[in-house]
Design an enzyme around this catalytic site. Structure first.
Site, PDB file in Angstrom:
ATOM      1  CG  ASN A   9      50.669  27.429  33.421  1.00 28.48           C
ATOM      2  OD1 ASN A   9      50.360  28.603  33.179  1.00 28.48           O
ATOM      3  ND2 ASN A   9      51.336  27.069  34.509  1.00 28.48           N
ATOM      4  CE  LYS A  11      55.207  26.948  33.650  1.00 25.55           C
ATOM      5  NZ  LYS A  11      55.972  26.318  34.692  1.00 25.55           N
ATOM      6  CG  HIS A  94      51.108  26.649  38.780  1.00 23.57           C
ATOM      7  ND1 HIS A  94      52.443  26.806  39.057  1.00 23.57           N
ATOM      8  CD2 HIS A  94      51.046  25.837  37.702  1.00 23.57           C
ATOM      9  CE1 HIS A  94      53.148  26.125  38.169  1.00 23.57           C
ATOM     10  NE2 HIS A  94      52.334  25.524  37.337  1.00 23.57           N
ATOM     11  CD  GLU A  96      55.634  28.152  37.839  1.00 24.27           C
ATOM     12  OE1 GLU A  96      54.921  28.911  37.158  1.00 24.27           O
ATOM     13  OE2 GLU A  96      56.261  27.180  37.353  1.00 24.27           O
ATOM     14  CD  GLU A 166      51.210  21.368  37.343  1.00 22.08           C
ATOM     15  OE1 GLU A 166      51.313  21.184  36.131  1.00 22.08           O
ATOM     16  OE2 GLU A 166      51.397  22.473  37.874  1.00 22.08           O
ATOM     17  N   GLY A 172      59.063  22.357  35.064  1.00 21.52           N
ATOM     18  CA  GLY A 172      60.058  23.186  34.379  1.00 21.52           C
ATOM     19  C   GLY A 172      61.484  22.684  34.541  1.00 21.52           C
ATOM     20  CB  SER A 212      59.109  17.814  32.626  1.00 20.55           C
ATOM     21  OG  SER A 212      59.745  18.842  33.383  1.00 20.55           O
TER      22      SER A 212
END
Ligand code: PEP
Length: 247
Positions: A9, A11, A94, A96, A166, A172, A212
């Site tokens: 990904n 991003k 996701h 985010e 996730e 991250g 991660s």
């Protein structure tokens, strides 16, 4: 036997020319992986990345789509646009997007339905916050997210999806879930799918871990019985991604 799937990904990283340069670095690194390898890239990078990856086994994906076919939805991209640009996967829901852009479980469900209707392969994300983990509600939360993402789906459509577990606290942050934590939630996702859609579907659906993942921890995570690969953020932009795809 489920084929492992390792998806990067990217991003909001990589201009189109940077994206092409990254593909040139990553192509030899990911070659000959037993896993399906997917680069999920910013919308503007899809066309150049598809071109740069021609003649390889690499699949390309988008990072989002909108659930309407077309029209007055400024700034959004449709499933047809993604497909016509040459991508075959799309990340949906996701954390985010859920956190910064207010995507709801209902949006995620509609987006996943649209992706499947158009023939795109959705990678649908779920995951708990640190607060939820500390409150001891991880399993309830994940089961709810899984049921809502697939609401109204036929079993054969669920089987075509990839679910990415996730944990938000691991994305991250450099804080990976332990192998046990990752496996027990991925197993819970499979069990939940089994309860609702039957054993056949549960055995077919691929479940990734994300949060991660790096060259050092990927092999152990991906060797777990219910973890069929990973969704990889930061490390997907580095040659390390090659190691992860061979884990
Ligand atoms: C992600 O973006 O889905 C992700 C898991 O990021 P990272 O690997 O950087 O934690």
């Amino acid at each position: 036997m489920r084929k492992k799937i390792v998806a990067g990904n990217w991003k909001m990283n990589m201009t189109p020319s940077q994206a092409v340069a990254l593909c040139e670095t990553l192509k030899p690194a990911v070659a000959n992986s037993d896993a399906e390898v997917v680069f999920c890239v910013p919308a503007i990078d899809i066309v150049p990345v598809v071109k740069a990856c021609e003649g390889t086994e690499i699949k390309v994906g988008a990072e989002n789509l909108y659930f309407e076919d077309k029209g007055a939805f400024t700034g959004e991209i449709s499933a047809d646009m993604i497909l016509d640009a040459g991508a075959t996967y799309v990340i949906i829901g996701h954390s985010e997007r859920r956190g910064y852009f207010g995507e709801t479980d209902a949006d995620v469900n509609k987006k996943a339905k649209k992706a499947l209707e158009k023939g795109l392969n959705p990678i649908i994300c779920c995951g708990e916050s640190l607060e939820q983990r500390e409150q001891g509600i991880t399993f309830d939360w994940i089961r709810m997210q899984v049921k809502l993402m697939f609401e109204g789906f036929a079993a054969e459509d669920v089987a075509k999806c990839v679910v990415a577990y996730e944990p938000i606290w691991a994305i991250g942050t450099g804080k990976t879930a332990t192998t046990e934590q990752a496996e027990e939630v991925c197993k819970a996702i499979r069990d939940c799918i089994r309860e609702v859609y039957g054993n056949d579907t549960a055995e077919k659906v691929r479940i990734q871990y994300g949060g991660s993942v790096n060259a050092a921890n990927a092999a152990e995570l991906f060797s777990q019985p219910d973890i069929d690969g990973g969704l990889v953020g930061g490390a997907s932009l580095k040659p390390d991604f090659g190691v992860i795809t061979h884990a």
